[in-house]
Design an enzyme around this catalytic site. Sequence first.
Site, PDB file in Angstrom:
ATOM      1  CE1 TYR A   1      -8.266  22.850   1.778  1.00  0.00           C
ATOM      2  CE2 TYR A   1     -10.653  22.749   1.798  1.00  0.00           C
ATOM      3  CZ  TYR A   1      -9.426  22.151   2.007  1.00  0.00           C
ATOM      4  OH  TYR A   1      -9.376  20.868   2.459  1.00  0.00           O
TER       5      TYR A   1
ATOM      6  CD  GLU B   1      -5.005  22.024  -1.158  1.00  0.00           C
ATOM      7  OE1 GLU B   1      -4.888  22.072  -2.387  1.00  0.00           O
ATOM      8  OE2 GLU B   1      -5.490  21.040  -0.558  1.00  0.00           O
TER       9      GLU B   1
ATOM     10  CG  ASP C   1      11.020  19.139  18.628  1.00  0.00           C
ATOM     11  OD1 ASP C   1      10.461  20.183  19.027  1.00  0.00           O
ATOM     12  OD2 ASP C   1      10.423  18.059  18.472  1.00  0.00           O
TER      13      ASP C   1
ATOM     14  CB  THR D   1       4.422  23.215  19.905  1.00  0.00           C
ATOM     15  OG1 THR D   1       5.112  23.654  21.078  1.00  0.00           O
ATOM     16  CG2 THR D   1       4.574  21.718  19.761  1.00  0.00           C
TER      17      THR D   1
ATOM     18  CE  LYS E   1       4.311  20.775  23.556  1.00  0.00           C
ATOM     19  NZ  LYS E   1       5.238  19.679  23.232  1.00  0.00           N
TER      20      LYS E   1
END
Length: 405
Positions: free
Chosen positions: A48, A50, A194, A220, A223
Site C-alpha cells: 500500500y 497511498e 486524450d 492509457t 495501447k
Amino acid sequence: MKTLDKKIELILEKESIRQRNSAVFIASENYASESVRNYSNSIFTNKYAEGYPGKRYYAGCENADEVENLAISRGKKLFSSKHINVQPHSGSQANMAAYVSLLKPGDKILSLSLDHGGHLSHGHNVNFSGKIYEIHNYYLNRESELLDYDQINDIAEKVKPKLIICGYSAYSRIIDFNKFKSISQKVDSLLMADIAHIAGLVVSGKHPSPVGIADIITSTTHKTLRGPRGGLAIIREDLSSKYDRGVFPAIQGGPLMNTILAKAAAFEEALSDNFIEYSQQIIDNAKVLANLFLDRGLRLVSGGTDNHLMLIDTRSIGINGDEAENKLNEVGIVVNKNAIPFDPMPPKITSGIRIGTPAITSRQISNDDLLKIGDVIVDCLSTSSKNTSVFSKEVQKIMNKLPLP
Ligand SMILES: *Cc1c(COP(=O)(O)O)cnc(C)c1O
C-alpha cells in the site's frame, strides 16, 4: 507454488493458445514485453502506498517511492514534459481525475460524439461523464469524414464549454492540436488531449505531440505505448497539484505499485530507437493494409489512414459490422465492429469494423504475410460460403511462425 490451481491453469493455457494463434487487429490491443508482464506481476502488488513519493500515508514506502520516482522521471523524459502522474489505474480513471479536479458537476464539456470516434469517458450518457457534466458534441464532416475545425469553432463559440476534448478511439487521421488550442483560447476553455490510442506514435515523433499545447493530456499505457494495462496524465504545471489530488484522494485509493513498476519498464523500452522503428512499422503496416483494401474495392472511412488504424465501411461488401466481426473471428482474425460516421445501424450492429496494426506489428509480421492476411480478410468477408477452413488454415500457418513478445 505447491499445487497449481487446475481450473485457472486451464483457462490460462487456452488464452495463451488463443493469443498465439490469432491475428489480432484490435486497434487498442498490443502484446507487452515479457519484462513488462513480469514486473506487473511483481511483489509490489503487496504494498500500500497511498499518497505520492515522500508524502505517503503508510510506512515502509521507501522502495515504492523509488519505483514511482523512476516511472515519473522516465515518463517526463519520454513525453518531454515537466509533470506526469503515473497513478491512474486506466485511461478512464485518468480522464475522471481531470474532470473531478478541474470542473464542477454540471459544467459543460465539448467532445466528439462516440459514434464518430470519441470515447465513452468523453461524456456518453451511459458513462459517469455523461451523468455528471453537461455534454455537447461535435461531429466529423459528413463528406470528408475528417475533423471540421470550423464547425468545432462554431459550436464552441455557441456552447462556451469549460473543457474541450480532442483525442479519439477510432479516428484514422492526424489531430491538429494547435487548431484545437486556438479554439479553446478563443472561448476561454481548457483543452484536454486524450492520446490513449496514439501515445506510442506521439513519443516516437510519428504523430504531433500535444505536450506544451493542451492543458491536460491523458493516456492509457497499454495501447500503442505497449506497456502494462493502466493510465497516465500530463498536466500544465500550475494545474498539476490540483490534478494529482484529483487522482488521490479524490477518485483512487492506493496506487497499483506493481503496475507503476511495469510502467517504468515500458517507458524505458519506449525511449529506445527500436521503439521508434516499431512505431514507424505500425504506420507502414496500416498503409499496406489500407491500400490493399482500397485496391480490392472496399470503402475506408475518410479514404485511408495516417496512423495505426482504419475503419472499413462493411456496406461496401454488403454486410454489417457485427457480421464482419463474427466472420473474421471464426477464421482467427480478431477485429471489432465499430460505428462509422453517421452510421444508420445501432451500436450492437454497426456498419463498420476497426482494423489496427499495433499488435500484429509486435508479432513482427513480414510484408508478404501481412498482404496474405489482408487478402484473407477481404476474401473471408466477401464469400457467402460457410466453409471457411482454407482461411483459418492460412491464418494459422502465418501466426504459428511469428514470435510472441
Ligand atoms: C481506450 C481509451 C480510453 C480508456 O481506456 P481504459 O484504460 O479502457 O479505461 C480513454 N480514451 C480513449 C480515447 C481511449 O481510446
